[in-house]
Every structure is written in C-alpha cells, then in structure tokens.
Design a protein around this motif. Structure first.
Motif, PDB file in Angstrom:
ATOM      1  N   ASN A  80      46.754  50.744  44.173  1.00 49.67           N
ATOM      2  CA  ASN A  80      47.829  50.181  43.350  1.00 49.67           C
ATOM      3  C   ASN A  80      47.869  48.662  43.353  1.00 49.67           C
ATOM      4  O   ASN A  80      48.051  48.034  42.309  1.00 49.67           O
ATOM      5  CB  ASN A  80      49.182  50.734  43.815  1.00 49.67           C
ATOM      6  CG  ASN A  80      49.365  52.199  43.459  1.00 49.67           C
ATOM      7  OD1 ASN A  80      48.804  52.675  42.479  1.00 49.67           O
ATOM      8  ND2 ASN A  80      50.125  52.925  44.255  1.00 49.67           N
ATOM      9  N   LYS A  81      47.704  48.064  44.528  1.00 43.77           N
ATOM     10  CA  LYS A  81      47.759  46.607  44.607  1.00 43.77           C
ATOM     11  C   LYS A  81      46.611  45.955  43.845  1.00 43.77           C
ATOM     12  O   LYS A  81      46.763  44.881  43.261  1.00 43.77           O
ATOM     13  CB  LYS A  81      47.757  46.144  46.061  1.00 43.77           C
ATOM     14  CG  LYS A  81      49.087  46.377  46.773  1.00 43.77           C
ATOM     15  CD  LYS A  81      49.111  45.732  48.143  1.00 43.77           C
ATOM     16  CE  LYS A  81      50.471  45.909  48.791  1.00 43.77           C
ATOM     17  NZ  LYS A  81      50.520  45.286  50.144  1.00 43.77           N
ATOM     18  N   MET A  82      45.449  46.619  43.866  1.00 45.91           N
ATOM     19  CA  MET A  82      44.309  46.074  43.125  1.00 45.91           C
ATOM     20  C   MET A  82      44.494  46.269  41.622  1.00 45.91           C
ATOM     21  O   MET A  82      44.075  45.420  40.823  1.00 45.91           O
ATOM     22  CB  MET A  82      43.010  46.741  43.590  1.00 45.91           C
ATOM     23  CG  MET A  82      41.758  46.156  42.952  1.00 45.91           C
ATOM     24  SD  MET A  82      41.595  44.359  43.220  1.00 45.91           S
ATOM     25  CE  MET A  82      41.206  44.318  44.970  1.00 45.91           C
ATOM     26  N   LYS A  83      45.122  47.368  41.240  1.00 41.00           N
ATOM     27  CA  LYS A  83      45.370  47.619  39.815  1.00 41.00           C
ATOM     28  C   LYS A  83      46.203  46.514  39.181  1.00 41.00           C
ATOM     29  O   LYS A  83      46.064  46.223  37.989  1.00 41.00           O
ATOM     30  CB  LYS A  83      46.088  48.962  39.634  1.00 41.00           C
ATOM     31  CG  LYS A  83      45.211  50.179  39.806  1.00 41.00           C
ATOM     32  CD  LYS A  83      46.021  51.441  39.587  1.00 41.00           C
ATOM     33  CE  LYS A  83      45.184  52.690  39.746  1.00 41.00           C
ATOM     34  NZ  LYS A  83      45.977  53.925  39.560  1.00 41.00           N
ATOM     35  N   LYS A  84      47.075  45.901  39.973  1.00 39.07           N
ATOM     36  CA  LYS A  84      47.894  44.809  39.461  1.00 39.07           C
ATOM     37  C   LYS A  84      47.055  43.563  39.183  1.00 39.07           C
ATOM     38  O   LYS A  84      47.471  42.683  38.432  1.00 39.07           O
ATOM     39  CB  LYS A  84      49.008  44.477  40.459  1.00 39.07           C
ATOM     40  CG  LYS A  84      50.025  45.590  40.633  1.00 39.07           C
ATOM     41  CD  LYS A  84      51.090  45.210  41.647  1.00 39.07           C
ATOM     42  CE  LYS A  84      52.110  46.330  41.833  1.00 39.07           C
ATOM     43  NZ  LYS A  84      53.143  45.979  42.840  1.00 39.07           N
ATOM     44  N   LEU A  85      45.879  43.499  39.809  1.00 35.54           N
ATOM     45  CA  LEU A  85      44.989  42.354  39.617  1.00 35.54           C
ATOM     46  C   LEU A  85      43.892  42.680  38.611  1.00 35.54           C
ATOM     47  O   LEU A  85      43.682  41.967  37.636  1.00 35.54           O
ATOM     48  CB  LEU A  85      44.368  41.950  40.954  1.00 35.54           C
ATOM     49  CG  LEU A  85      45.342  41.483  42.040  1.00 35.54           C
ATOM     50  CD1 LEU A  85      44.607  41.284  43.365  1.00 35.54           C
ATOM     51  CD2 LEU A  85      46.034  40.192  41.631  1.00 35.54           C
ATOM     52  N   THR A  86      43.178  43.789  38.862  1.00 32.11           N
ATOM     53  CA  THR A  86      42.099  44.217  37.970  1.00 32.11           C
ATOM     54  C   THR A  86      41.667  45.636  38.318  1.00 32.11           C
ATOM     55  O   THR A  86      41.911  46.108  39.430  1.00 32.11           O
ATOM     56  CB  THR A  86      40.879  43.287  38.096  1.00 32.11           C
ATOM     57  OG1 THR A  86      39.875  43.702  37.160  1.00 32.11           O
ATOM     58  CG2 THR A  86      40.284  43.352  39.495  1.00 32.11           C
ATOM     59  N   THR A  87      41.031  46.289  37.361  1.00 31.08           N
ATOM     60  CA  THR A  87      40.434  47.602  37.607  1.00 31.08           C
ATOM     61  C   THR A  87      38.931  47.539  37.348  1.00 31.08           C
ATOM     62  O   THR A  87      38.264  48.565  37.293  1.00 31.08           O
ATOM     63  CB  THR A  87      41.062  48.680  36.696  1.00 31.08           C
ATOM     64  OG1 THR A  87      40.926  48.268  35.325  1.00 31.08           O
ATOM     65  CG2 THR A  87      42.542  48.873  37.020  1.00 31.08           C
ATOM     66  N   ASP A  88      38.419  46.329  37.203  1.00 31.89           N
ATOM     67  CA  ASP A  88      37.011  46.097  36.895  1.00 31.89           C
ATOM     68  C   ASP A  88      36.199  45.907  38.183  1.00 31.89           C
ATOM     69  O   ASP A  88      36.312  44.866  38.841  1.00 31.89           O
ATOM     70  CB  ASP A  88      36.876  44.858  36.007  1.00 31.89           C
ATOM     71  CG  ASP A  88      35.440  44.625  35.564  1.00 31.89           C
ATOM     72  OD1 ASP A  88      34.551  45.391  35.973  1.00 31.89           O
ATOM     73  OD2 ASP A  88      35.199  43.667  34.797  1.00 31.89           O
TER      74      ASP A  88
END
Length: 210
Positions: A80-88
């Motif tokens: 979740n925390k990474m999704k707020k930054l990027t999913t790439d």
C-alpha cells in the motif's frame, strides 16, 4: 519600417517566453521525478533495513523462501505505501540503483539485501518510548520531526482502528540509543506536567468565576 519588420521583435519575444516556460516545466518535472525516486529509495531501504525487517515477519519469510535472497520487485509494488508512490517495477529498480542497503539483479526485476540480517537486538524495549495524547491525524513524518529533536528515530508504530483507519492517539517510537529514549521520556513528562498545570489553572479560574 514595414509591419512585418515591426512584428519580428514581438515574435522573437513570444518565442523566448514560450521557451522559458517550457524550460521551467521541464525543470519542475525533473525535480518531481528526483523527489519521487528519493522517496521510493527511502521507503525500500527502510523496509529492508535491520530495524524494520526484524519486525516484518511477512517480508522476512519471503526473503527466507528464496535460495539467493532475491524477491520480485513486483511484490514491493503491491504494498500500500508503495502504491501511493508508484506501481511501476522499473521505476522502483531505477530508484534503487545507488542504494547502500539493497541490490538489484541484472534483469532489474528482483531485489535483495546487500548484507545478511543479523541477530535481533535485545535492548529494543529499552530504546522504545510510548507517547499518547497525540493528534488524531498524526503522521509518521510529524512524529519523526517532533521526536527527532531527542535523537535518531529508527522505527515508529502508530496503532489504528481496523474499522475506521483512525489512529488510536498513541504511538511507539524506537530510538537508536537508550540515552536518546531517556531524553524523549523527559520531554514527554515535561509536556504532560505542563498540560496538567494548565488544566489546574483552568479549573481554578472556572471555580472562582462561580
């Protein structure tokens, strides 16, 4: 002087303004990308750092399942925390190319720690401080900024209600050393005592009024 000749300086000025605007946009875009890459690297380095990994059983198990210690970057992209930054995954790999905590495989698809995880420290409790009466909208960055004045904050836990996601008004803050934790306790006690004194003054004033 013809009209065409008169318009030439104006056209050149407009072109310069357009060029300057384009340069400003490109500069701001590069700045945003640079900040994003730094945020991604900070988050991943934290996850794979000693303090967090000792507490994160799920990630630790994923690493232990792998014979070479590598895990898919796509797994991190699902957090979740990474999704707020990027999913790439490619952007994540790009952000970590100069990391001092992790390394990327040649294909740029997997990640692992540079060094094996050591034994869990035995003084964690002695370096951890309990803080309450925190704002409902308190964030990790706010806590780190406030308590960072007492020393190096290495881990923050902010319990939340499962139903609403709201914070419970307290947090556990782990410091690098026991001395730093002791200093933070002094600050908390000083704040609590000051708040208690304010409440006493209010009660006295209210009582005198009636």
């Amino acid at each position: 002087m013809t009209m065409a000749e008169m318009d030439t300086p104006r056209n050149e000025l407009k072109e310069e303004e357009i060029t300057d605007t384009r340069k400003d946009r490109e500069k701001k875009k590069r700045s945003r990308v640079k900040q994003l890459l730094a945020d991604i690297a900070k988050q991943v380095d934290f996850w794979f750092g000693d303090v967090s990994l000792h507490k994160d059983r799920f990630l630790r198990e994923q690493i232990e399942k792998s014979r070479d210690g590598y895990i898919d970057i796509s797994l991190l992209a699902s957090f979740n925390k990474m999704k707020k930054l990027t999913t790439d995954p490619k952007l994540i790999a790009r952000a970590l190319k100069n990391s001092s905590v992790v390394e990327i495989n040649l294909e740029g698809t997997k990640i692992r720690r540079l060094h094996p995880l050591g034994e869990k420290p035995q003084d964690v409790d002695a370096r951890t401080v309990y803080a309450e009466l925190l704002p409902k909208n308190v964030t990790h960055s706010w806590i780190e900024r406030v308590f960072g004045k007492c020393g190096t904050v290495v881990y923050i836990s902010v319990p939340r209600y499962k139903t609403t996601g709201d914070t419970k008004g307290f947090a556990f803050i782990e410091f690098e050393t026991q001395e730093q934790a002791a200093k933070a306790i002094e600050v908390i006690l000083s704040f609590t005592l000051g708040l208690f004194r304010v409440l006493i003054v209010i009660v006295v004033l209210f009582t005198d009024t009636f």
